[in-house]
Design a protein around this motif. Sequence first.
Motif, PDB file in Angstrom:
ATOM      1  N   TYR A   1       0.661  -1.241   0.285  1.00 46.15           N
ATOM      2  CA  TYR A   1       0.209   0.400   0.223  1.00 46.15           C
ATOM      3  C   TYR A   1       0.930   1.371  -0.195  1.00 46.15           C
ATOM      4  CZ  TYR A   1      -3.947  -2.562   1.506  1.00 46.15           C
ATOM      5  OH  TYR A   1      -4.977  -3.682   1.759  1.00 46.15           O
TER       6      TYR A   1
ATOM      7  N   GLN B   1       0.999   5.646   1.020  1.00 52.79           N
ATOM      8  CA  GLN B   1       0.166   6.296   1.984  1.00 52.79           C
ATOM      9  C   GLN B   1       0.733   7.837   1.028  1.00 52.79           C
ATOM     10  OE1 GLN B   1      -0.527   6.798   6.111  1.00 52.79           O
ATOM     11  NE2 GLN B   1      -2.087   7.346   6.096  1.00 52.79           N
TER      12      GLN B   1
ATOM     13  N   LYS C   1      -1.970  12.666   1.910  1.00 56.20           N
ATOM     14  CA  LYS C   1      -2.708  13.788   1.724  1.00 56.20           C
ATOM     15  C   LYS C   1      -3.173  12.316   2.484  1.00 56.20           C
ATOM     16  CE  LYS C   1      -3.983  16.349  -2.412  1.00 56.20           C
ATOM     17  NZ  LYS C   1      -4.785  16.315  -3.070  1.00 56.20           N
ATOM     18  N   LYS C   2      -3.097  11.513   2.784  1.00 54.95           N
ATOM     19  CA  LYS C   2      -3.152  10.151   3.686  1.00 54.95           C
ATOM     20  C   LYS C   2      -3.637   9.492   3.027  1.00 54.95           C
ATOM     21  CE  LYS C   2      -0.810  12.011   7.262  1.00 54.95           C
ATOM     22  NZ  LYS C   2       0.402  12.178   7.640  1.00 54.95           N
ATOM     23  N   PHE C   3      -4.677   9.125   2.335  1.00 55.30           N
ATOM     24  CA  PHE C   3      -5.467   7.721   1.452  1.00 55.30           C
ATOM     25  C   PHE C   3      -3.726   7.091   1.767  1.00 55.30           C
ATOM     26  CE2 PHE C   3      -8.602   9.960  -0.859  1.00 55.30           C
ATOM     27  CZ  PHE C   3      -8.248  11.301  -0.659  1.00 55.30           C
ATOM     28  N   LEU C   4      -4.375   6.163   1.584  1.00 57.89           N
ATOM     29  CA  LEU C   4      -4.049   4.711   1.517  1.00 57.89           C
ATOM     30  C   LEU C   4      -4.873   3.746   0.895  1.00 57.89           C
ATOM     31  CD1 LEU C   4      -2.286   2.785   3.877  1.00 57.89           C
ATOM     32  CD2 LEU C   4      -3.959   2.060   4.450  1.00 57.89           C
TER      33      LEU C   4
ATOM     34  N   ILE D   1      -3.780   0.819  -2.353  1.00 60.35           N
ATOM     35  CA  ILE D   1      -3.623  -0.603  -2.361  1.00 60.35           C
ATOM     36  C   ILE D   1      -3.015  -0.985  -4.513  1.00 60.35           C
ATOM     37  CG2 ILE D   1      -5.544  -1.745  -4.327  1.00 60.35           C
ATOM     38  CD1 ILE D   1      -5.040  -4.489  -2.848  1.00 60.35           C
TER      39      ILE D   1
ATOM     40  N   PHE E   1       3.479   0.585   3.186  1.00 60.22           N
ATOM     41  CA  PHE E   1       2.850  -0.498   3.858  1.00 60.22           C
ATOM     42  C   PHE E   1       3.087  -1.638   2.884  1.00 60.22           C
ATOM     43  CE2 PHE E   1       2.060   2.013   7.782  1.00 60.22           C
ATOM     44  CZ  PHE E   1       1.940   3.553   7.194  1.00 60.22           C
TER      45      PHE E   1
ATOM     46  N   PRO F   1      -1.688   0.204  10.452  1.00 57.12           N
ATOM     47  CA  PRO F   1      -2.989  -0.007  11.090  1.00 57.12           C
ATOM     48  C   PRO F   1      -2.865  -0.987  11.498  1.00 57.12           C
ATOM     49  CG  PRO F   1      -2.478   0.817   8.794  1.00 57.12           C
ATOM     50  CD  PRO F   1      -1.455   0.748   8.775  1.00 57.12           C
TER      51      PRO F   1
ATOM     52  N   PHE G   1      -9.493   4.466  10.348  1.00 56.83           N
ATOM     53  CA  PHE G   1      -9.787   4.281   8.790  1.00 56.83           C
ATOM     54  C   PHE G   1     -11.307   3.790   8.741  1.00 56.83           C
ATOM     55  CE2 PHE G   1      -5.845   6.442   6.726  1.00 56.83           C
ATOM     56  CZ  PHE G   1      -5.118   5.940   7.675  1.00 56.83           C
TER      57      PHE G   1
ATOM     58  N   LYS H   1     -10.214  -6.457  -3.290  1.00 60.08           N
ATOM     59  CA  LYS H   1      -9.285  -5.200  -2.492  1.00 60.08           C
ATOM     60  C   LYS H   1      -9.809  -4.124  -1.501  1.00 60.08           C
ATOM     61  CE  LYS H   1     -10.087  -1.411  -5.738  1.00 60.08           C
ATOM     62  NZ  LYS H   1      -9.015  -1.649  -6.999  1.00 60.08           N
ATOM     63  N   LEU H   2      -8.848  -3.613  -0.277  1.00 62.73           N
ATOM     64  CA  LEU H   2      -9.514  -2.650   0.340  1.00 62.73           C
ATOM     65  C   LEU H   2      -9.644  -1.240  -0.137  1.00 62.73           C
ATOM     66  CD1 LEU H   2      -8.499  -3.612   3.780  1.00 62.73           C
ATOM     67  CD2 LEU H   2     -10.312  -3.820   2.845  1.00 62.73           C
TER      68      LEU H   2
ATOM     69  N   PHE I   1      -9.345   2.870   1.102  1.00 61.21           N
ATOM     70  CA  PHE I   1      -9.841   3.212   2.611  1.00 61.21           C
ATOM     71  C   PHE I   1     -10.503   4.409   2.152  1.00 61.21           C
ATOM     72  CE2 PHE I   1      -7.438   0.036   5.695  1.00 61.21           C
ATOM     73  CZ  PHE I   1      -7.102  -0.335   4.289  1.00 61.21           C
ATOM     74  N   GLY I   2     -10.829   5.077   3.446  1.00 59.35           N
ATOM     75  CA  GLY I   2     -10.846   7.028   3.707  1.00 59.35           C
ATOM     76  C   GLY I   2      -9.491   7.144   3.954  1.00 59.35           C
ATOM     77  N   THR I   3      -9.786   8.470   4.262  1.00 60.01           N
ATOM     78  CA  THR I   3      -8.387   8.995   5.387  1.00 60.01           C
ATOM     79  C   THR I   3      -8.228   9.287   6.242  1.00 60.01           C
ATOM     80  OG1 THR I   3     -10.198  10.995   4.350  1.00 60.01           O
ATOM     81  CG2 THR I   3      -8.322  10.733   3.330  1.00 60.01           C
ATOM     82  N   GLY I   4      -9.111   8.750   7.123  1.00 59.73           N
ATOM     83  CA  GLY I   4      -8.612   8.756   8.571  1.00 59.73           C
ATOM     84  C   GLY I   4      -9.658   9.695   9.595  1.00 59.73           C
TER      85      GLY I   4
END
Lengths: 114, 115
Positions: free
Chosen positions: A35, A37, A40-43, A45, A90, B44, B89, B102-103, B105-108
């Motif tokens: 992954y 990140q 902008k904190k977008f995580l 894949i 990650f 995470p 998240f 697949k996952l 994710f939001g920005t948290g």
Amino acid sequence: DTAVSQTPKYLVTQMGNDKSIKCEQNLGHDTMYWYKQDSKKFLKIMFSYNNKELIINETVPNRFSPKSPDKAHLNLHINSLELGDSAVYFCASTRGTTSYNEQFFGPGTRLTVL
Amino acid sequence: DQQVKQNSPSLSVQEGRISILNCDYTNSMFDYFLWYKKYPAEGPTFLISISSIKDKNEDGRFTVFLNKSAKHLSLHIVPSQPGDSAVYFCAASLDYGGATNKLIFGTGTLLAVQP
């Protein structure tokens, strides 16, 4: 006895260089992921391997090449690094191929491209 | 196109009170929703999940509620403890084909629990 480990933890390098990040899991899982990140904190894949076979390949520049020598290891090699590659990367692993199984994440590798 | 949104970047709650973290999504094809917790300088860690066919799942102090018609889910933490302070998240599972998903994710949301 870390479950998912990554090396290095920090990586600072110049534009144009080639670098690798290593990931190992000792959980006996079949599937591993990379992954990214971004700032902008977008995580998001990037790739997923199941028993050394690529099963997920998102829209990622071909400068990024994952390699899985065995199901416990998934390395990420990046060629010709660019400023935009700066991010935290990650690694994660899970049992089976369905991502709604709990994924175990490594601590991350912070890559800074100067 | 951000398919999973956490519109509150931060939340502050007093110890012992309820924390409610919200998440909205746009894709009706998501089949599972998950919450992950992240401490600084760590990866995470999985917290709780819910299938899209359920509307509630509870695990100790943590409860996730799913409202499919509103495309909204929330995580309730009761009672909140200072050790719950972390980034949370929201993630949604999407079929990728070939028995894989697949996952996304939001920005948290950064939760701060004040003693």
